[in-house]
Design an enzyme around this catalytic site. Structure first.
Site, PDB file in Angstrom:
ATOM      1  N   LYS A 173     -12.622  -7.029  12.789  1.00 47.61           N
ATOM      2  CA  LYS A 173     -12.054  -6.168  12.124  1.00 47.61           C
ATOM      3  C   LYS A 173     -10.728  -6.553  11.554  1.00 47.61           C
ATOM      4  O   LYS A 173     -10.049  -7.430  12.063  1.00 47.61           O
ATOM      5  CB  LYS A 173     -11.884  -4.946  12.735  1.00 47.61           C
ATOM      6  CG  LYS A 173     -11.274  -4.825  14.318  1.00 47.61           C
ATOM      7  CD  LYS A 173     -10.061  -5.616  14.455  1.00 47.61           C
ATOM      8  CE  LYS A 173      -8.685  -5.059  13.665  1.00 47.61           C
ATOM      9  NZ  LYS A 173      -7.592  -5.946  14.035  1.00 47.61           N
ATOM     10  N   TYR A 181      -7.545   1.057  14.654  1.00 44.69           N
ATOM     11  CA  TYR A 181      -8.345   1.413  15.786  1.00 44.69           C
ATOM     12  C   TYR A 181      -8.324   3.041  16.036  1.00 44.69           C
ATOM     13  O   TYR A 181      -9.200   3.556  16.342  1.00 44.69           O
ATOM     14  CB  TYR A 181      -7.446   0.930  16.835  1.00 44.69           C
ATOM     15  CG  TYR A 181      -7.811  -0.694  16.975  1.00 44.69           C
ATOM     16  CD1 TYR A 181      -8.891  -0.913  18.084  1.00 44.69           C
ATOM     17  CD2 TYR A 181      -7.189  -1.739  16.699  1.00 44.69           C
ATOM     18  CE1 TYR A 181      -9.449  -2.176  18.089  1.00 44.69           C
ATOM     19  CE2 TYR A 181      -7.515  -3.085  16.676  1.00 44.69           C
ATOM     20  CZ  TYR A 181      -8.561  -3.361  17.659  1.00 44.69           C
ATOM     21  OH  TYR A 181      -8.992  -4.469  17.890  1.00 44.69           O
TER      22      TYR A 181
END
Ligand code: NAD
Length: 359
Positions: free
Chosen positions: A128, A212
């Site tokens: 990511k 996140y």
């Protein structure tokens, strides 16, 4: 990992427990061989985690630094012939010991190496944020579809037992209706890091660690946000933030009416956390996005909860590798496919637009 049989049943019903299922390799004995592309900090966690699984092995390395690759090859028993440079990377197509790649490069290189790996017929586990923008994410998904290989984004929190516990408590209604979520994650970034160069990173802390919080608000509510507002700022005019933001706060609204407020920074040590306020209680997760010591505290429907994960790093990377290898072995879709990374990039684009940052 303390997941009881009863909890496992519930998580399976939610479709979030595939990572606890025993791998098919118990029958076949086959391990998925990974070529790791980019031998930096996160690659080290992943390689150590993969080694703890019964279904994954490190069988190839891709690096611009041959001396570093040679040392790591010796540690993981990777043959010299399975060490590649960025230039001859496409030759992995001819290496039957490599089933998949793990893309652990700066963000701007994710799309290129995912697409080249797919063309080489290899499955892709990509770090990511998935890529720099929506268009890159779409071409990565398309390339993997055309090549008939699997694509998973390395959202390790999707495979973390404490996070799964929080999701379970919310989905089963124990917390009542989710009203408000708060979440934050950040750190002090050093000058000279590629993360401070927009060309390599795409953006600042939102791309790197704020993602996140964004992703957690989505998996905690099980909803997709519809409205966004955001502010970005720079406090330290010391050259680090010439191309990316230092601080960013944003709010999101979900279809149920739940609202979230999130913060991220490259200018302060900000422990990752989320707080979910439901009509019947509160869940607070601390060290929520770290590699260990994830702790969930709170109360719901008259019950108190205080649970911590005591398994040391790299247990999250072990679960992640185990899940993706299992998906490849059993021909199943990963829990965090390319489409999941694309959604976050879509929302990141909207957050930046709201903050007046071009993307
Ligand atoms: P890093 O700087 O430690 O490693 C990057 C690697 O890429 C190095 O081996 C470096 O040599 C190589 N590289 C190749 N071309 C490069 C270039 N032009 N500039 C800089 N490095 C180059 O970075 P990292 O912290 O390991 O991050 C790598 C990726 O992993 C990023 O996409 C990051 O967002 C992601 N990440 C994920 C987690 C997680 O917990 N899932 C944590 C940290 C980083």
């Amino acid at each position: 990992m303390n997941v009881t049989r009863r909890e496992f049943g519930r998580l399976t019903a939610l479709g979030v427990a595939a990572q606890f299922a025993p791998a098919l390799n118990a029958q076949s004995g086959k391990k998925i061989g990974y070529a790791v592309i980019g031998l930096g900090r996160i690659a080290d966690h992943f390689m150590r985690g993969a080694l703890l699984t019964g279904n994954s092995a490190i069988t190839g390395l891709v690096s611009g630094h041959r001396d570093k690759a040679d040392k790591i090859a010796a540690q993981y028993n990777v043959p010299q012939g399975s060490i590649y440079s960025y230039e001859n990377f496409d030759e992995i197509a001819k290496n039957p010991a490599i089933d998949a790649v793990y893309v652990a490069l700066p963000n701007s290189m994710h799309a290129e190496y995912t697409i080249r790996a797919a063309k080489a017929g290899k499955h892709v586990l990509c770090e990511k944020p998935m890529a720099l923008n929506v268009a890159e994410c779409e071409s990565m998904i398309a390339a993997c579809k055309v090549a008939n290989v699997k694509l998973m984004i390395a959202y390790r929190c999707h495979y973390e037992p404490i996070q799964l516990k929080a999701i379970d408590l919310i989905r089963t209604g124990k917390l009542g209706k989710v009203q408000v979520i708060e979440s934050a994650y950040g750190f002090n970034e050093d000058a000279g890091e590629w993360r401070l160069d927009k060309k390599l990173a795409g953006g600042g802390p939102l791309y790197d660690v704020g993602i996140y919080c964004l992703n957690a608000c989505r998996y905690l509510t099980g909803e997709e946000p519809t409205d966004f507002s955001a502010y970005a700022s720079v406090v330290d005019h010391d050259g680090r933030f010439d191309t990316v933001e230092e601080n960013l706060v944003w709010t999101m609204k979900f279809p149920s009416g739940a609202v979230a407020s999130c913060s991220t920074t490259y200018g302060a040590p900000m422990d990752g956390y989320f707080r979910v306020h439901g009509s019947k209680g509160l869940l607070e997760c601390t060290s929520a996005f770290g590699y260990e010591n994830v702790r969930l505290r709170g109360f719901y429907s008259g019950t108190r909860i205080d649970e911590s994960e005591t398994t040391p790093d790299p247990y999250q990377f072990q679960a992640e590798a185990d899940h993706f290898s299992n998906c490849i072995l059993m021909n199943k879709e990963p829990q965090s496919p390319g489409e999941e990374g694309l959604r976050d990039l879509t929302y990141i684009t909207r957050i930046y637009r709201s903050a007046g940052i071009p993307i």
